[in-house]
Scaffold this active site. Sequence first.
Site, PDB file in Angstrom:
ATOM      1  N   HIS A  71      -9.452   0.082   2.360  1.00  0.00           N
ATOM      2  CA  HIS A  71     -10.276   0.513   3.499  1.00  0.00           C
ATOM      3  C   HIS A  71     -11.566  -0.297   3.611  1.00  0.00           C
ATOM      4  O   HIS A  71     -12.612   0.238   3.953  1.00  0.00           O
ATOM      5  CB  HIS A  71     -10.576   2.013   3.405  1.00  0.00           C
ATOM      6  CG  HIS A  71      -9.356   2.821   3.114  1.00  0.00           C
ATOM      7  ND1 HIS A  71      -8.372   3.060   4.046  1.00  0.00           N
ATOM      8  CD2 HIS A  71      -8.933   3.420   1.974  1.00  0.00           C
ATOM      9  CE1 HIS A  71      -7.409   3.779   3.493  1.00  0.00           C
ATOM     10  NE2 HIS A  71      -7.723   4.010   2.239  1.00  0.00           N
ATOM     11  N   ASP A  86      -4.287  -2.392  -3.505  1.00  0.00           N
ATOM     12  CA  ASP A  86      -5.539  -1.672  -3.749  1.00  0.00           C
ATOM     13  C   ASP A  86      -5.355  -0.640  -4.865  1.00  0.00           C
ATOM     14  O   ASP A  86      -6.244   0.152  -5.138  1.00  0.00           O
ATOM     15  CB  ASP A  86      -6.085  -1.028  -2.465  1.00  0.00           C
ATOM     16  CG  ASP A  86      -5.168   0.011  -1.857  1.00  0.00           C
ATOM     17  OD1 ASP A  86      -4.145   0.373  -2.479  1.00  0.00           O
ATOM     18  OD2 ASP A  86      -5.468   0.472  -0.740  1.00  0.00           O
ATOM     19  N   ASP A 124      -1.695  -0.039   5.251  1.00  0.00           N
ATOM     20  CA  ASP A 124      -2.176   1.341   5.286  1.00  0.00           C
ATOM     21  C   ASP A 124      -1.681   2.051   6.547  1.00  0.00           C
ATOM     22  O   ASP A 124      -1.217   3.193   6.478  1.00  0.00           O
ATOM     23  CB  ASP A 124      -3.705   1.359   5.202  1.00  0.00           C
ATOM     24  CG  ASP A 124      -4.254   2.769   5.119  1.00  0.00           C
ATOM     25  OD1 ASP A 124      -3.940   3.469   4.129  1.00  0.00           O
ATOM     26  OD2 ASP A 124      -4.973   3.185   6.043  1.00  0.00           O
ATOM     27  N   GLU A 178       2.511   3.889  -4.142  1.00  0.00           N
ATOM     28  CA  GLU A 178       1.941   2.579  -4.496  1.00  0.00           C
ATOM     29  C   GLU A 178       2.940   1.761  -5.320  1.00  0.00           C
ATOM     30  O   GLU A 178       3.136   0.570  -5.065  1.00  0.00           O
ATOM     31  CB  GLU A 178       0.635   2.748  -5.273  1.00  0.00           C
ATOM     32  CG  GLU A 178      -0.509   3.368  -4.487  1.00  0.00           C
ATOM     33  CD  GLU A 178      -1.228   2.412  -3.546  1.00  0.00           C
ATOM     34  OE1 GLU A 178      -0.809   1.241  -3.411  1.00  0.00           O
ATOM     35  OE2 GLU A 178      -2.221   2.849  -2.936  1.00  0.00           O
ATOM     36  N   ASP A 194       0.845  -1.191   0.000  1.00  0.00           N
ATOM     37  CA  ASP A 194       0.000   0.000   0.000  1.00  0.00           C
ATOM     38  C   ASP A 194       0.879   1.239   0.000  1.00  0.00           C
ATOM     39  O   ASP A 194       2.010   1.219   0.478  1.00  0.00           O
ATOM     40  CB  ASP A 194      -0.928   0.018   1.214  1.00  0.00           C
ATOM     41  CG  ASP A 194      -2.094   0.993   1.056  1.00  0.00           C
ATOM     42  OD1 ASP A 194      -2.472   1.296  -0.101  1.00  0.00           O
ATOM     43  OD2 ASP A 194      -2.615   1.472   2.066  1.00  0.00           O
ATOM     44  N   GLY A 195       0.332   2.304  -0.548  1.00  0.00           N
ATOM     45  CA  GLY A 195       0.976   3.608  -0.524  1.00  0.00           C
ATOM     46  C   GLY A 195       0.009   4.629   0.026  1.00  0.00           C
ATOM     47  O   GLY A 195      -1.205   4.468  -0.079  1.00  0.00           O
TER      48      GLY A 195
END
Length: 156
Positions: A126, A71, A136, A49, A11-12
């Site tokens: 999320h 994501d 995250d 990301e 994740d970024g």
Amino acid sequence: MTMKNVQAFTDGSCLGNPGPGGWAAVLRCNGSERELSGGFALTTNNRMEILAVIEALALLKEPCGVDLYTDSQYVRNAVEKKWLAGWRRNGWKTSDKKPVKNRDLWERLQPLLDLHQVRFHWVRGHSGHPENERCDVLARTQASSRGLPPDTGYRE
């Protein structure tokens, strides 16, 4: 000799876009788990990301089969829809002849994709996916850190 199978979750995060950003990855292989993360003072969400995927794959010291969970539709589509191959073929220009954003990172990612057998899996951000949520938190923690280095590849 069989290839190791690895699960990688990435994740970024960016506080503002552009703004301070962080990336994170959780890797699992043969019952062990490793977390890694980093951040930059001024960057973008998309750069973080991509960098999360780069750092996850770069950690692997031999060719592996990798199930990579992200994501980021941007990263996944660039690879799976062959945007990356097209950009390279077109001299790093988009279909409308503009320079490709984040070229420095895409050029770092390509040899890692060539080395490993990567299968991308999209997860909704999320949405309660435990590993995505962990990434995250790690990425946001990095983005919130003081004294972050500059992202030398970022161009406004």
